[in-house]
Write a protein that holds these residues in place. Structure first.
Motif, PDB file in Angstrom:
ATOM      1  N   LYS A  42       0.796  -1.186   0.099  1.00 33.43           N
ATOM      2  CA  LYS A  42      -0.126  -0.050  -0.032  1.00 33.43           C
ATOM      3  C   LYS A  42       1.078   1.311   0.000  1.00 33.43           C
ATOM      4  O   LYS A  42       0.846   1.926   1.071  1.00 33.43           O
ATOM      5  CB  LYS A  42      -0.904  -0.040   1.104  1.00 33.43           C
ATOM      6  CG  LYS A  42      -1.869  -1.175   1.132  1.00 33.43           C
ATOM      7  CD  LYS A  42      -2.540  -1.072  -0.075  1.00 33.43           C
ATOM      8  CE  LYS A  42      -3.852  -2.272  -0.121  1.00 33.43           C
ATOM      9  NZ  LYS A  42      -4.554  -2.443  -1.148  1.00 33.43           N
ATOM     10  N   GLN A  63       0.130   2.156   4.136  1.00 32.03           N
ATOM     11  CA  GLN A  63      -0.967   2.787   4.310  1.00 32.03           C
ATOM     12  C   GLN A  63      -2.440   2.170   4.086  1.00 32.03           C
ATOM     13  O   GLN A  63      -2.156   0.785   3.629  1.00 32.03           O
ATOM     14  CB  GLN A  63      -1.261   3.999   3.253  1.00 32.03           C
ATOM     15  CG  GLN A  63       0.062   4.681   3.107  1.00 32.03           C
ATOM     16  CD  GLN A  63       0.131   5.721   4.327  1.00 32.03           C
ATOM     17  OE1 GLN A  63      -0.705   6.524   4.766  1.00 32.03           O
ATOM     18  NE2 GLN A  63       1.230   5.524   5.151  1.00 32.03           N
ATOM     19  N   ASN A  64      -3.586   2.561   4.281  1.00 28.08           N
ATOM     20  CA  ASN A  64      -5.150   1.816   4.338  1.00 28.08           C
ATOM     21  C   ASN A  64      -5.219   1.485   2.803  1.00 28.08           C
ATOM     22  O   ASN A  64      -5.931   0.321   2.713  1.00 28.08           O
ATOM     23  CB  ASN A  64      -6.071   2.539   5.197  1.00 28.08           C
ATOM     24  CG  ASN A  64      -5.894   2.912   6.677  1.00 28.08           C
ATOM     25  OD1 ASN A  64      -5.208   1.644   7.075  1.00 28.08           O
ATOM     26  ND2 ASN A  64      -6.018   3.508   7.011  1.00 28.08           N
ATOM     27  N   SER A  65      -4.946   2.358   2.022  1.00 27.97           N
ATOM     28  CA  SER A  65      -5.298   2.288   0.585  1.00 27.97           C
ATOM     29  C   SER A  65      -4.248   3.138  -0.247  1.00 27.97           C
ATOM     30  O   SER A  65      -3.230   3.602   0.203  1.00 27.97           O
ATOM     31  CB  SER A  65      -6.945   2.861   0.360  1.00 27.97           C
ATOM     32  OG  SER A  65      -6.576   4.449   0.402  1.00 27.97           O
TER      33      SER A  65
END
Length: 133
Positions: A42, A63-65
């Motif tokens: 990510k 990261q989350n996305s």
């Protein structure tokens, strides 16, 4: 086994070369890109180059996305642009391990969507392959 590892490494280098754009980047940025490729998932790298050869970049990983990584990396690039007085615009260079620097907006949207779904955009050796087990 060493010959097989060497062959895999050689094909990886050829793949990396094929993913690079024909527009040369400064040597320092090339080395930064190589370091970036070792980071976790990510992730994104955003860079800006000036006509005089100056450059700056921001990167983010874990990261989350992809969107979160792009946003964080863009913040780093913008801060670097201002502190280094670089006129060039910050542009996404990598999503995951894929060089997207020359992608159209539509290709970029597709690449982000695929990356968020877990699709590998660029195949690289797994940590297991790198350990040789």
């Amino acid at each position: 086994m060493k010959l097989l590892k060497l062959a895999i490494f050689g094909s990886l280098l050829l793949s990396l070369a094929a993913c690079q754009t024909t527009t040369p980047v400064p040597a320092g940025m090339y080395h930064s890109q190589q370091k970036y490729l070792t980071f976790g998932e990510k992730k994104a790298m955003v860079g800006a180059m000036d006509t005089n050869g100056a450059y700056t970049f921001g990167w983010a990983w874990n990261q989350n996305s992809a969107e979160d990584a792009i946003e964080s990396a863009t913040t780093g690039c913008v801060e670097g642009r201002h502190s280094s007085e670089i006129i060039g615009k910050c542009k996404i260079h990598f999503i995951g391990n894929t060089n997207v620097r020359t992608f159209t907006e539509e290709e970029l949207k597709q690449a982000i969507a695929a990356y968020n779904k877990g699709c590998l955009l660029y195949t690289s050796p797994s940590p297991r392959d790198q350990r040789g087990s």
